[in-house]
Design an enzyme around this catalytic site. Structure first.
Site, PDB file in Angstrom:
ATOM      1  N   LYS B  67       0.863  -1.182   0.000  1.00 56.22           N
ATOM      2  CA  LYS B  67       0.000   0.000   0.000  1.00 56.22           C
ATOM      3  C   LYS B  67       0.899   1.230   0.000  1.00 56.22           C
ATOM      4  CE  LYS B  67      -3.943   1.902   2.630  1.00 56.22           C
ATOM      5  NZ  LYS B  67      -4.793   1.724   3.833  1.00 56.22           N
ATOM      6  N   SER B 142      -9.655   1.729   2.823  1.00 52.34           N
ATOM      7  CA  SER B 142      -8.738   2.412   1.939  1.00 52.34           C
ATOM      8  C   SER B 142      -7.695   1.504   1.281  1.00 52.34           C
ATOM      9  CB  SER B 142      -8.013   3.534   2.686  1.00 52.34           C
ATOM     10  OG  SER B 142      -7.213   3.006   3.720  1.00 52.34           O
ATOM     11  N   SER B 166     -10.012  -0.372   7.068  1.00 53.91           N
ATOM     12  CA  SER B 166      -9.370  -0.223   5.759  1.00 53.91           C
ATOM     13  C   SER B 166      -8.677  -1.454   5.206  1.00 53.91           C
ATOM     14  CB  SER B 166      -8.363   0.929   5.797  1.00 53.91           C
ATOM     15  OG  SER B 166      -9.029   2.158   5.673  1.00 53.91           O
TER      16      SER B 166
END
Lengths: 97, 460
Positions: B67, B142, B166
């Site tokens: 990420k 996210s 997330s």
């Protein structure tokens, strides 16, 4: 209904160091009022005498020696992140005073 | 694809060959907008070193996706924001260092909501990531890029961050496993901070076993992150003996998608066949969790994002003439609308005159939430329920922010309490993946993973 006055909104925008157009201000004020109305449901609960939870690790003060640590990065490595705004190993900013 | 599959392929060919396969697969995902940057040069150099025997370890040669809010070498760490679109990190996150020390190879960075603010990846400054199963729908977020990178089979695992859901929600939306560990289990050193009171580092993978393996490598105290706990994580040989799970009644209420409820109930029924006792338990306090979360987290966001001032790193506005303008114009250009909204809410609730009514009150309600959950967890091995009220929704659906926030209602309780929680796939509703959420008491990460393995085995 929560109402955010223009004065409060301007103050919050100012302390957040952001800029908004008049149209954006109107929209963001409505969004915030909407969210604060939702948040107000917390007040249904009686929390007298309840201790707040600020952290969930139960760790107490974690100490270290006040000594230079070799794992820290060299100054010049860190200064690279400021890109072209560097002169003589200092970060350049516009005139302050 | 599992880590064991990849290791077998490396043994049969080479690490370089498998890293090239992974990069080629990642490059084929452009239609889904998953990868932001392929770290080709460094990945291939490390793969060569694995083949030469210079790099060894439990993950030698195994590719993974990162990420893009973990600081890393070879390319920018953007947090999916224009603010940091050219930010080259001077160091790597501790979590990355630890898995690299076992030979894992990062092949690229993946998309997220800018600064991890959101639950759909629609808040990325670089475009929405599409769902792995239905490209008209969102990836979730996210950590949307991490979930889709795994679901599309480009890598066996990816790292993500979970502040309020997330990791778990995109894992559920794309049909992969996603673990948010106990708060403090994994060092956050070198990860872009969102809300320090609930930020956690975790793993997304195809199999529970792989998440467990990566957790075992990453977890443990780090003197560079003083909120890390002494290492408590060790994979459990078996699920807890009591086999008692509490199905959260409020998570199965009206308004939750019928297809989602059907999958959760089917999994519960199958677990009963395996000897589990599953009882519906009411936790009415949980209806306040979202209100608490959207006070505490924006407050911490407004503080944490104060560091982005356009001075030491991040883009500086070229239109600014004074110092004050550097701050305001750089921040206004660098943040997306959702970042700004959260900063404003945070600044508001922390303001003089509002602090007691909002922040203090929220932290007291948080205490009540934790107490009520722990009462149930004293009697049951874990709480179970859905991860989100619906499967992946269509892109562009949520015009108003409060509606988007309501999507987080089932994931924020574990975040506020610091509990570990895992999403494990339990089939599909109308062709869209559904995850079962398993929430344990603090430091029971290994137990919930052991239960997740038994859930995973139901589908086999």
């Amino acid at each position: 209904m929560t109402h955010i006055t223009t004065e409060t909104l301007e103050n919050v925008i100012s302390i957040s160091a952001l800029e908004f157009t008049p149209a954006e201000k109107e929209r963001v004020a409505a969004d915030i009022e909407n969210i604060l109305d939702y948040i107000d449901q917390m007040n249904e609960l009686d929390t007298d005498g309840v201790e707040p939870t600020y952290q969930v690790t139960d760790l107490q003060n974690v100490w270290r020696e006040d000594a230079v640590d070799e794992t820290l990065l060299a100054r010049d490595e860190l200064l690279k992140t400021a890109g072209e705004n560097v002169t003589q190993s200092q970060v350049k900013v516009p005139k302050v005073l | 694809m599992t880590i064991a599959d990849v290791k077998q392929k490396i043994a049969d060919s080479s690490a370089v060959a498998q890293v090239e396969v992974a990069i080629a697969a990642a490059e084929k995902t452009t239609s889904h907008n998953v990868y932001l940057h392929i770290t080709r040069e460094r990945a291939l150099a490390r793969a060569k070193a694995v083949d030469a025997g210079e790099i060894t370890g439990k993950l030698a040669g195994v590719p993974f996706a990162l990420k893009d809010n973990f600081l890393h070498f070879d390319g920018p760490t953007t947090a999916a924001s224009k603010f940091l679109d050219s930010f080259e990190a001077p160091l790597q996150a501790e979590a990355v260092e630890r898995i690299e020390a076992e030979g894992a190879i990062c092949i690229g960075t993946v998309n997220l909501d800018a600064f991890a603010h959101g639950g759909s990846t629609e808040n990325s400054a670089f475009g929405v990531t599409k769902n792995a199963v239905d490209a008209e729908r969102v990836a979730g977020g996210s950590s949307g890029g991490s979930a889709v990178a795994v679901a599309l089979g480009t890598v066996p695992f990816a790292l993500g961050t979970d502040t309020g859901g997330s990791i778990r929600q995109p894992a559920s939306f794309n049909g992969v496993v996603g673990l948010k560990p106990t708060y403090g289990a994994v060092s956050r050193y070198g990860v872009v901070a969102m809300a320090s009171g609930t930020d956690t580092i975790g793993v997304l993978s195809e199999s529970v076993e792989d998440t467990e393996l990566v957790m075992d490598i990453m977890a443990g105290q780090d003197k560079k992150d003083m909120t890390t706990l002494p290492d408590f994580f060790a994979p459990a040989a078996a699920a807890p003996n009591a086999k008692k799970l509490a199905l959260i009644k409020e998570f199965m209420a009206d308004g939750v998608d019928e297809g989602v409820k059907a999958r959760i109930l089917a999994a519960a029924e199958a677990l009963k066949q395996q000897g589990y006792t599953i009882e519906e338990v009411s936790l009415p306090i949980l209806k306040h969790a979202l209100a608490v979360y959207y006070v505490v987290v924006p407050a911490e966001i407004s503080s944490n994002l104060a560091r982005y001032d356009g001075i030491r790193y991040g883009n500086r506005s070229s239109e600014a003439n004074t110092l004050d303008e550097v701050y305001k114009k750089s921040r206004t250009a660098g943040f997306v609308a959702e970042n700004k909204r959260r900063i404003l809410i945070g600044s508001y609730v922390l303001s003089s005159g509002y602090f007691d009514a909002y922040y203090q009150k929220a932290q007291k309600v948080r205490t009540l939430i934790i107490q009520d959950c722990q009462k149930v967890l004293a009697e049951y091995d874990a709480l179970i329920g859905p991860v989100a009220p619906s499967p992946a929704f269509k892109a562009g659906r949520n015009a108003d922010p409060l509606t988007s926030y309501l999507e987080d209602v089932m994931t924020v309780p574990a975040s506020l309490a610091g509990f570990p929680a895992v999403s494990v796939p339990v089939g599909e509703a109308n062709g869209l993946p559904v995850g079962l959420q398993i929430i344990g008491d603090r430091q029971k990460d290994a137990d919930i993973l052991a239960i997740a393995k038994e859930v995973e085995a139901l589908g086999e």
